[in-house]
Design a protein around this motif. Sequence first.
Motif, PDB file in Angstrom:
ATOM      1  N   GLY A   9       0.832  -1.209   0.000  1.00  0.00           N
ATOM      2  CA  GLY A   9       0.000   0.000   0.000  1.00  0.00           C
ATOM      3  C   GLY A   9       0.863   1.253   0.000  1.00  0.00           C
ATOM      4  O   GLY A   9       0.562   2.235  -0.689  1.00  0.00           O
ATOM      5  N   GLY A  10       1.951   1.222   0.755  1.00  0.00           N
ATOM      6  CA  GLY A  10       2.862   2.366   0.796  1.00  0.00           C
ATOM      7  C   GLY A  10       3.391   2.669  -0.584  1.00  0.00           C
ATOM      8  O   GLY A  10       3.378   3.805  -1.062  1.00  0.00           O
TER       9      GLY A  10
ATOM     10  N   TRP B 152       0.626   3.999  -2.927  1.00  0.00           N
ATOM     11  CA  TRP B 152       0.268   5.397  -2.608  1.00  0.00           C
ATOM     12  C   TRP B 152       1.386   6.357  -3.008  1.00  0.00           C
ATOM     13  O   TRP B 152       1.142   7.456  -3.486  1.00  0.00           O
ATOM     14  N   LEU B 153       2.621   5.931  -2.842  1.00  0.00           N
ATOM     15  CA  LEU B 153       3.741   6.811  -3.207  1.00  0.00           C
ATOM     16  C   LEU B 153       3.847   6.943  -4.728  1.00  0.00           C
ATOM     17  O   LEU B 153       4.152   8.025  -5.238  1.00  0.00           O
TER      18      LEU B 153
ATOM     19  N   TYR C  30       1.354   6.815  -6.745  1.00  0.00           N
ATOM     20  CA  TYR C  30       0.244   7.715  -7.103  1.00  0.00           C
ATOM     21  C   TYR C  30       0.624   9.171  -6.789  1.00  0.00           C
ATOM     22  O   TYR C  30       0.369  10.081  -7.581  1.00  0.00           O
ATOM     23  N   ALA C  31       1.272   9.377  -5.648  1.00  0.00           N
ATOM     24  CA  ALA C  31       1.688  10.735  -5.268  1.00  0.00           C
ATOM     25  C   ALA C  31       2.702  11.280  -6.273  1.00  0.00           C
ATOM     26  O   ALA C  31       2.668  12.452  -6.649  1.00  0.00           O
TER      27      ALA C  31
END
Lengths: 459, 392
Positions: free
Chosen positions: B43-44, B47-48, B50-51
């Motif tokens: 997940g990290g 999400w990173l 995507y960021a």
Amino acid sequence: MSDIYATLQEIVGKDYVSNQAEERYFYGRDPGLMPPHEPDYVVMPRTTEEVQEIIRLANKEKVAVVPKGAGLSLTGLVIPQIGGIVMDMKRMEGIEVNEAGRYVIVEGGVTHAALKSHLQKNYPHLRHSIPDSPPIATIVANAVIHGQGRLTQQRGFNSDMVSGLEVVLPTGEVCRIGSCAVSSYWFSKGPPMPDLSGLFLGWFGTTGVITRLGMKLYPCKKMRDVMLYITDRAELIPDIIRKLSHTEMMEDIVVSCAPLPLRFKGVFNMLVYITGDSEEELEFKRKMAWDALREYFESRDGGFMGVSPYMKPSLLAMPSKDTTRFADVSKGGGFEYSGPIAPIEKYPQYVKKLEELASKYNLFYSSAARVIDGGHSMMFSFSYTFNRADPDTMNRAKTALDEAAEFALDEGGVIWKPNLNEQRMVMERMDPNTLKLLGKIKQLLDPNGIMNPGNWEAK
Amino acid sequence: MTQDYASQIHRCFRCGYCKFPTDYSSLNCPSFRRFRFDSYSTGGRLWLIYAWLRNEIDWSEHLAEILYACTTCKNCVEQCPMKFSTDIVDWIVGARSDMVEKGRIPPQVARFFEAVHGYGNPLKLLRSDRAAWADGTKKYEPGDEYLFYVGCLGSYDENGQKMARSLADVLSAAGVSFGILGNEEECCGNEVYMLGEMGLFQTLAEKNNQQFKELSVTNIVTLSPHAYNVMKNNYHQFGADFAEYHYTVYHYTQLLYGLIKENKIRLSNNKAKVTYQDPCFLGRYNQIYDEPRQILQSIPGIELVEMERNRENSFCCGGGSGNFVMDLLAGGKDSPSRARVREAHDTGAEVLAVACPSCLTMFTDAIKAEDLDDKLVVKGISQIVKESLSSK
Ligand SMILES: Cc1cc2nc3c(=O)[nH]c(=O)nc-3n(C[C@H](O)[C@H](O)[C@H](O)COP(=O)(O)OP(=O)(O)OC[C@H]3O[C@@H](n4cnc5c(N)ncnc54)[C@H](O)[C@@H]3O)c2cc1C
Ligand code: SF4
Ligand code: SF4
């Protein structure tokens, strides 16, 4: 600032501190809808002594500290509102079971996953109250927010099952709460003494860091089954719950509704869980449930439905993955719920509001209501999905949740794990002297205001 | 393949189911197990990424390291409860390929690509030494039944060579007609693909396919599950004209088990308590769980004991995605290979059997680091079979 970083490294070792953009980004957010705010540091202590040293440092430097479990409360409770240190508890993972006393002492970062598998492997006749949050959620944080799990119908909030605490106070002292303060046994969080656990449970880490927690364990029966009761009449749900809980035989009762699949639209699915050490015991409980609801069967207002062998494993799973899957039903990666703890008699009104808000804001909804403590209250979730890539759905979901919270309070409920805005709503309605007491306690315990600032701030 | 990850990656809820095996008994994402920050979990990472796509964070070497610390072991694919679960590793590979295109990768990864590009292997060893292990093993000729594709570790790594040598000997003993490519063999490209260098991967796949076609290869048996995976699942996208030309790929454990069943390999007593490591590219990628176990169970005297995490819940050795060379997950007791050899030792086994040369090299080092040298030995299944060959 770099002094703080160096000192944190000295305390926990360099592998377990970060001030890099990537960790700050990730730890500045949760999966819900609260706006992000990044910490300056993320630190992962291993021992109570390390937690103490970090807290002393934070007092000296006047920086905020936010304890974090898995960050799955969804309401921004681990987002550091003014930056500072996020203390990720996951390296505190010790588990110590007292089999004869039927309790376990867990360190601050032990997950429901770890305890579940530890018990299954070593003490298969014992269990704890597993919530439906993803398994990485921590036991301590779940108790801190007064979570509910599979044993909540019978035993109350998961925090009611706490049997002792070890806390690092906001000023750095370690303090034991409950029987463990005077004895080596962790069987009670307070009685027969003043119950000081209330200074820490429900406070969202604003009054200290819990480094160890005693949790009661209960008999794990050999068999478990689920019955599905359906009705299309929301107004009957409170009475159905009353009748079922009167038997005092149900492990867990959860009522859910959602607009999809279409065959379930307008239908309330009540999952009734039973356990037993023999097929006879299960059969007897099934019969008691049938008998309790015979009246509605005869009036054709509801009835038990067969649960297919295909559906059963997912309904019996602990935690239920289906709850998590809800986040992807609109392919947007997000959902949040406002979950008031409320009188069961309000079920019909809450459902009406849930649907009204979904239609007003064009959102996909679902709700699960879990019966608490033999029918004294329920947790009713107003759950809405949103698309993380579409700010508009996020705004709509946020507005709907705000309205749901206002409504739930107006209808006699109290918001569970409230976000900052909901905390404000609750405190606005709180008895003024109670509010003052809240403020005094906080000021007394945390004179520098370093612990999870923004939360439960009674101004 | 990887193209549309940018429009889907926001769907990760960061719920963390992917951190576990099915029974939640431990942490099963090797990089999360090693580093513990949530940023290193699936997940990290998602999400990173995507960021980064949304310019919410800048590229940094730390970001790239987080991305490349994923061993592409597919535990997350196995465990994620969402409908998109099968795409997760493709998303990570997609983001890596974007980083490669922009020239923004960690230096270790850049060195890996340079070595493969320049030397045909990630170890930077001479092409002319590729078949040094082979010692008379014949080259493949049209008409041979199998091409034995040895791979980089089998060709160059001291431990991998033992595995390769044993397999060649066992195949010869069983009367199988086979040959190798010798110094003409190219890197299979599985790691290059997983690390996101799609241009280099295409070149490797085309070269290999071309060579297979020119030699009219019909059956390939690979030493490494990595080569097996990429040839079986990814090569068809490049190079070979499949309207006219097909080949079938086997992992060597499939072939050996077939030979044992047909009585072409006879096995004698080999008393040992053995546990088995499911390689990610054989297990979770290709659902081959039984044949390696069946081989071990066919050997009289071998008692097979399972580690707590096995089959689809197996814990990666930490070597995937080029980490058998780069070892971005190295360091201390929390490195996956060290955690795994401790788990193997806990079973009471004296042999840790592997079906992958990358597991072999990772565990050989880990056993030393854990000081388990006189308690646990790691061996390739081909080596165990060779030791057990009946002289009658
Ligand atoms: C799909 C889904 C289903 C869910 N179902 C349920 C359910 O059935 N029942 C339920 O109860 N909840 C449920 N939840 C809500 C939530 O995930 C759980 O309550 C979970 O246990 C929270 O734990 P956490 O570790 O994620 O807490 P976090 O979000 O990390 O922390 C919660 C609070 O505790 C504080 N805290 C954390 N550790 C400490 C410590 N050591 N000392 C002091 N304070 C601390 C934090 O500062 C924060 O204020 C669900 C959530 C999701 C996403
Ligand atoms: S990849 Fe799947 S299991 Fe992992 S955090 Fe994202 S949604 Fe959850
Ligand atoms: S593929 Fe393996 S290492 Fe990579 S994110 Fe998934 S579980 Fe972790």
